[in-house]
Scaffold this motif. Structure first.
Motif, PDB file in Angstrom:
ATOM      1  N   LYS A 121       0.825  -1.214   0.000  1.00 57.44           N
ATOM      2  CA  LYS A 121       0.000   0.000   0.000  1.00 57.44           C
ATOM      3  C   LYS A 121       0.854   1.257   0.000  1.00 57.44           C
ATOM      4  CE  LYS A 121      -3.275   2.578   2.904  1.00 57.44           C
ATOM      5  NZ  LYS A 121      -4.155   2.535   4.098  1.00 57.44           N
ATOM      6  N   LEU A 124       3.427   1.524  -3.118  1.00 56.43           N
ATOM      7  CA  LEU A 124       2.770   1.937  -4.360  1.00 56.43           C
ATOM      8  C   LEU A 124       2.334   3.391  -4.303  1.00 56.43           C
ATOM      9  CD1 LEU A 124       0.625  -1.255  -5.051  1.00 56.43           C
ATOM     10  CD2 LEU A 124       2.583  -0.463  -6.392  1.00 56.43           C
ATOM     11  N   ARG A 128       4.000   5.793  -7.221  1.00 53.91           N
ATOM     12  CA  ARG A 128       3.162   6.118  -8.374  1.00 53.91           C
ATOM     13  C   ARG A 128       3.326   7.593  -8.760  1.00 53.91           C
ATOM     14  NH1 ARG A 128      -2.743   5.430  -5.324  1.00 53.91           N
ATOM     15  NH2 ARG A 128      -2.657   7.394  -4.134  1.00 53.91           N
ATOM     16  N   VAL A 170      -1.459  -9.917  -7.658  1.00 48.57           N
ATOM     17  CA  VAL A 170      -2.541  -8.938  -7.783  1.00 48.57           C
ATOM     18  C   VAL A 170      -1.991  -7.516  -7.769  1.00 48.57           C
ATOM     19  CG1 VAL A 170      -4.630  -8.030  -6.713  1.00 48.57           C
ATOM     20  CG2 VAL A 170      -4.259 -10.505  -6.797  1.00 48.57           C
ATOM     21  N   ALA A 171      -1.002  -7.262  -6.917  1.00 50.32           N
ATOM     22  CA  ALA A 171      -0.389  -5.930  -6.869  1.00 50.32           C
ATOM     23  C   ALA A 171       0.261  -5.581  -8.201  1.00 50.32           C
ATOM     24  CB  ALA A 171       0.640  -5.863  -5.748  1.00 50.32           C
ATOM     25  N   MET A 173      -0.623  -6.654 -11.145  1.00 53.28           N
ATOM     26  CA  MET A 173      -1.692  -6.376 -12.099  1.00 53.28           C
ATOM     27  C   MET A 173      -2.274  -4.987 -11.876  1.00 53.28           C
ATOM     28  SD  MET A 173      -3.458  -7.332 -14.682  1.00 53.28           S
ATOM     29  CE  MET A 173      -3.246  -9.117 -14.852  1.00 53.28           C
ATOM     30  N   GLU A 174      -2.561  -4.650 -10.618  1.00 55.26           N
ATOM     31  CA  GLU A 174      -3.121  -3.328 -10.323  1.00 55.26           C
ATOM     32  C   GLU A 174      -2.149  -2.220 -10.719  1.00 55.26           C
ATOM     33  OE1 GLU A 174      -4.556  -2.804  -6.361  1.00 55.26           O
ATOM     34  OE2 GLU A 174      -6.016  -4.437  -6.506  1.00 55.26           O
ATOM     35  N   ALA A 175      -0.872  -2.392 -10.354  1.00 49.75           N
ATOM     36  CA  ALA A 175       0.120  -1.364 -10.657  1.00 49.75           C
ATOM     37  C   ALA A 175       0.250  -1.150 -12.161  1.00 49.75           C
ATOM     38  CB  ALA A 175       1.477  -1.750 -10.063  1.00 49.75           C
ATOM     39  N   LYS A 177      -2.148  -1.940 -14.564  1.00 53.06           N
ATOM     40  CA  LYS A 177      -3.394  -1.420 -15.116  1.00 53.06           C
ATOM     41  C   LYS A 177      -3.592   0.059 -14.801  1.00 53.06           C
ATOM     42  CE  LYS A 177      -5.328  -5.096 -17.025  1.00 53.06           C
ATOM     43  NZ  LYS A 177      -5.680  -5.137 -18.474  1.00 53.06           N
ATOM     44  N   LEU A 178      -3.113   0.493 -13.647  1.00 55.95           N
ATOM     45  CA  LEU A 178      -3.316   1.873 -13.216  1.00 55.95           C
ATOM     46  C   LEU A 178      -2.164   2.795 -13.595  1.00 55.95           C
ATOM     47  CD1 LEU A 178      -4.874   1.106  -9.719  1.00 55.95           C
ATOM     48  CD2 LEU A 178      -6.059   1.945 -11.747  1.00 55.95           C
ATOM     49  N   TYR A 180       1.089   2.825 -12.709  1.00 58.72           N
ATOM     50  CA  TYR A 180       1.950   3.288 -11.625  1.00 58.72           C
ATOM     51  C   TYR A 180       3.429   3.267 -12.001  1.00 58.72           C
ATOM     52  CZ  TYR A 180      -1.988   2.916  -8.316  1.00 58.72           C
ATOM     53  OH  TYR A 180      -3.176   3.068  -7.652  1.00 58.72           O
TER      54      TYR A 180
END
Length: 263
Positions: A121, A124, A128, A170-171, A173-175, A177-178, A180
């Motif tokens: 958390k 990132l 970012r 998952v982190a 993938m999120e990083a 897609k967003l 970061y």
């Protein structure tokens, strides 16, 4: 052309006062990074001093949100940014499943899982584009060969390290897609004869799973195609690789550094 040069990059290593974390901090510094040791143990201050000028220590309880906020702020302000986060802090409490104490299980979940969640958390958020560091970077989490094998006496620990693997993916993938600009990977260390590793060998013998600590170590070596225990430098070099531009197209991966034990 690949490079392991980390000159100009800033790293925060949790659990960096001793053991694997200390070795990782030393390797990152040797590759040119400025390193912040984050640890609940005050010995981290001496570890940072031994790295030389330009490095630092901050007290960090990975299970505490406010402690993470302070540690990241301190790293950015004192060293000038945050490009690499190594979520290394972890604990192992040996027990047969029939004898597990709830308090011990909760403690491992808090340090190994919650500690990694909070590290992701805050790492990132800092790295970012809109964060206080804002240049992207790399996060390396410590899973374990225990996440891939069924070794007796460490069921809860194994479960927590399996969770670290899922969190990593998952982190990543999120990083991605967003946008970061942060790569997230994990390492699966094999057994290393640090204080924790030696303690595990003693503990599994004490609860009757092996005749002696030496027999427990022998069983691990027997399961390892490379025919030896891991060394701190094996794990530290893997972290430097994943932090470097040589791993620039690697994210969401789990790197086994276990001599083949978990294959």
């Amino acid at each position: 052309m690949t490079t392991y040069d980390l000159t100009g990059r800033i790293a925060l290593v949790t659990g960096g006062a001793q053991g694997l974390g200390q070795g990782m901090a030393q390797a990152l510094a040797a590759a040119g990074a400025k390193v912040m040791i984050g640890d609940v143990k005050a010995e981290g201050e001496q570890t940072a001093a031994d790295l030389g000028e330009g490095h630092g220590y901050v007290q960090l309880d990975v299970t505490d949100e406010a402690s993470w906020t302070t540690a990241v702020q301190h790293t950015v302000q004192q060293l000038g940014g945050l490009d690499i986060l190594v979520n290394n802090a972890g604990i192992e409490i040996t027990s047969l499943l029939t004898e597990v104490e709830a308090a011990d299980a909760r403690r491992m979940l808090e340090v190994n899982v919650l500690g990694t969640v909070l590290g992701l958390k805050h790492g990132l958020r800092a790295m970012r584009p809109d964060g206080p560091a804002g240049k992207g970077g790399a996060i390396i989490n410590m899973a374990s060969v225990a996440a891939t094998i069924a070794f007796p006496g460490i069921a809860v620990y194994s479960a927590t390290k399996s969770a670290v693997d899922r969190l990593t993916r998952v982190a990543a993938m999120e990083a991605g897609k967003l946008g970061y600009g942060v790569r997230v990977n994990c390492v699966y260390p094999g057994l290393v004869p640090t204080e924790m590793g030696a303690g595990l060998a003693n503990d599994v013998a004490q609860i009757g799973l092996f005749d002696s600590p030496e027999a427990a170590v022998g069983a691990v070596v027997e399961l390892t195609p490379s025919g030896r225990l891991g060394e701190v430098s094996d794990m530290a070099d893997a972290v430097v690789f994943l932090a470097s531009d040589a791993a620039r197209f690697i994210t969401g991966a789990g790197l086994p550094v276990d001599g083949g034990m978990g294959m």
